[in-house]
Design a protein around this motif. Structure first.
Motif, PDB file in Angstrom:
ATOM      1  N   SER A  35       4.835  -7.131   7.046  1.00  0.00           N
ATOM      2  CA  SER A  35       6.149  -7.668   6.490  1.00  0.00           C
ATOM      3  C   SER A  35       5.946  -7.628   4.975  1.00  0.00           C
ATOM      4  O   SER A  35       6.958  -7.612   4.369  1.00  0.00           O
ATOM      5  N   TRP A  36       4.588  -7.448   4.399  1.00  0.00           N
ATOM      6  CA  TRP A  36       4.571  -7.330   2.943  1.00  0.00           C
ATOM      7  C   TRP A  36       4.356  -6.127   2.513  1.00  0.00           C
ATOM      8  O   TRP A  36       4.007  -5.951   1.182  1.00  0.00           O
ATOM      9  N   GLU A  37       4.872  -4.866   3.183  1.00  0.00           N
ATOM     10  CA  GLU A  37       4.665  -3.741   2.693  1.00  0.00           C
ATOM     11  C   GLU A  37       5.532  -3.245   1.571  1.00  0.00           C
ATOM     12  O   GLU A  37       4.986  -2.607   0.500  1.00  0.00           O
ATOM     13  N   PRO A  38       6.824  -3.879   1.072  1.00  0.00           N
ATOM     14  CA  PRO A  38       7.480  -3.545  -0.196  1.00  0.00           C
ATOM     15  C   PRO A  38       6.785  -4.257  -1.256  1.00  0.00           C
ATOM     16  O   PRO A  38       6.627  -3.694  -2.277  1.00  0.00           O
ATOM     17  N   GLN A  39       6.011  -5.089  -0.944  1.00  0.00           N
ATOM     18  CA  GLN A  39       5.210  -5.963  -2.032  1.00  0.00           C
ATOM     19  C   GLN A  39       4.067  -5.199  -2.218  1.00  0.00           C
ATOM     20  O   GLN A  39       3.436  -5.324  -3.688  1.00  0.00           O
ATOM     21  N   TYR A  47      -1.957  -5.471  -9.704  1.00  0.00           N
ATOM     22  CA  TYR A  47      -2.762  -6.775  -9.103  1.00  0.00           C
ATOM     23  C   TYR A  47      -3.499  -6.155  -7.901  1.00  0.00           C
ATOM     24  O   TYR A  47      -3.179  -5.111  -7.281  1.00  0.00           O
ATOM     25  N   ARG A  48      -4.627  -6.913  -7.569  1.00  0.00           N
ATOM     26  CA  ARG A  48      -5.266  -6.621  -6.309  1.00  0.00           C
ATOM     27  C   ARG A  48      -4.604  -7.340  -5.366  1.00  0.00           C
ATOM     28  O   ARG A  48      -4.597  -8.645  -5.161  1.00  0.00           O
ATOM     29  N   CYS A  49      -3.997  -6.706  -4.351  1.00  0.00           N
ATOM     30  CA  CYS A  49      -2.938  -7.256  -3.495  1.00  0.00           C
ATOM     31  C   CYS A  49      -3.804  -7.475  -1.995  1.00  0.00           C
ATOM     32  O   CYS A  49      -4.239  -6.519  -1.666  1.00  0.00           O
ATOM     33  N   ILE A  50      -3.751  -8.540  -1.634  1.00  0.00           N
ATOM     34  CA  ILE A  50      -4.192  -8.922  -0.327  1.00  0.00           C
ATOM     35  C   ILE A  50      -3.267  -9.534   0.969  1.00  0.00           C
ATOM     36  O   ILE A  50      -2.540 -10.442   0.141  1.00  0.00           O
ATOM     37  N   THR A  51      -3.251  -8.879   1.795  1.00  0.00           N
ATOM     38  CA  THR A  51      -2.515  -9.503   2.892  1.00  0.00           C
ATOM     39  C   THR A  51      -3.251  -9.428   4.247  1.00  0.00           C
ATOM     40  O   THR A  51      -4.009  -8.658   4.476  1.00  0.00           O
ATOM     41  N   ASN A 254      11.863 -11.248   1.516  1.00  0.00           N
ATOM     42  CA  ASN A 254      10.924 -10.309   0.778  1.00  0.00           C
ATOM     43  C   ASN A 254      11.262  -9.008   1.319  1.00  0.00           C
ATOM     44  O   ASN A 254      11.121  -7.903   0.542  1.00  0.00           O
ATOM     45  N   ILE A 255      11.840  -8.802   2.501  1.00  0.00           N
ATOM     46  CA  ILE A 255      12.354  -7.581   3.020  1.00  0.00           C
ATOM     47  C   ILE A 255      13.860  -7.320   3.151  1.00  0.00           C
ATOM     48  O   ILE A 255      14.336  -6.231   3.139  1.00  0.00           O
ATOM     49  N   GLU A 256      14.418  -8.408   2.957  1.00  0.00           N
ATOM     50  CA  GLU A 256      16.029  -8.289   3.242  1.00  0.00           C
ATOM     51  C   GLU A 256      16.435  -7.751   1.616  1.00  0.00           C
ATOM     52  O   GLU A 256      17.346  -7.099   1.495  1.00  0.00           O
TER      53      GLU A 256
END
Length: 293
Positions: A35-39, A47-51, A254-256
């Motif tokens: 769900s967080w792919e766009p972010q 940033y160091r992004c973690i999901t 966040n995806i809308e």
């Protein structure tokens, strides 16, 4: 497949990319790490992004016992992910179920939270709907078990707060619904029973929230009715908080509305890192309408 093992032995799948200050994303009930792919794509530039996928969401483990799911455990899992990756402090961004977990993370582990983004958090918080929310959560759990995720996803994805997404972005909504249909029915049911149906109302946390000093951005969609009043409550209660209301927007923010979401979250993070996201100045007292002396 990269995993973190939690304190109670559950393996959680995670992904990370980018470098710099850590930024942890926590997904909603209807989503997962995807769900967080766009972010992940946008914020990994700085940033160091973690999901990660919460317990109950493959490829993370799916405990069969509903007692191994709770609001407290969800926060413990966030801490265990950070510990497993050697992260001391992070900005934390959560949506819906993930937004509740993010808020509780701030309450329990304020020293480890650089900031909080609490998006679409409100379901079950309104006191007049507490009993209804618990009942419908248990019904959703039963439906996942009886119908299976592929069949019930088509029903769940057409909830009132998802319609704005479906209308403005049919392709994006269809991807969301398809991914929901790939969830594990047992994991979804147990998450509903153990986390959603049991978590405390935000209003019951008022005293704690008033003492929470972590910089916080609250985001709601104006067509996500059961998050609007809780959003106002959080703005009025959390000292260093701001409220963003996105127009003609529902729950899956966040995806809308990825462009707006990324823009405002990015501005928020930059403001926090400059030390400029401060508690409300006491001179701007909400009881005052106009000044006369």
């Amino acid at each position: 497949m990269p995993t973190i093992t939690t304190r109670d032995g559950i393996k959680l799948y995670y992904e990370e990319c980018g470098s710099g200050t850590p930024l942890l994303f926590v997904h909603e009930f209807g989503g997962d790490w995807r769900s967080w792919e766009p972010q992940m794509r946008f914020f990994a530039r700085r940033y160091r992004c973690i999901t990660f996928s919460a317990r109950g969401y493959p490829p993370s483990d799916v405990p069969a016992d509903a007692d191994r799911y709770s609001q407290e455990i969800a926060v413990n899992d966030m801490v265990d992910v950070l510990d497993g990756l050697g992260v001391d402090r992070a900005h934390v961004v959560g949506l819906s179920m993930g937004g509740f977990a993010t808020l509780h993370f701030g309450l329990r582990h304020a020293a480890r939270a650089l900031s909080l983004v609490v998006a679409g958090a409100g379901y079950g918080a309104e006191k007049q709907y507490e009993d209804y929310f618990r009942g419908v959560s248990l019904e959703v759990a039963r439906k996942f078990e009886e119908m299976g995720a592929p069949a019930f996803a088509g029903v769940y994805a057409t909830a009132a707060s998802r319609i704005a997404f479906q209308l403005k972005d049919p392709r994006g909504w269809a991807e969301f619904a398809a991914q929901l249909g790939q969830h594990d029915a047992t994991g979804s049911a147990n998450t509903m029973r153990g986390v959603q149906a049991r978590r405390p109302s935000l209003y019951d946390l008022e005293d704690e929230l008033k003492r929470m000093a972590v910089p916080t951005l609250v985001i709601v969609g104006d067509e996500d009715d059961h998050c609007l009043q809780p959003g106002l409550f959080l703005k009025r209660t959390v000292p260093a908080s701001g409220l963003l209301v996105l127009p003609k927007a529902g729950h899956t923010l966040n995806i809308e509305e990825p462009g707006l979401f990324n823009q405002f979250v990015g501005d928020f993070l930059a403001t926090v890192e400059q030390g400029k996201w401060l508690p409300r100045d006491p001179r701007s007292a909400p009881a005052e309408i106009m000044k006369t002396q």
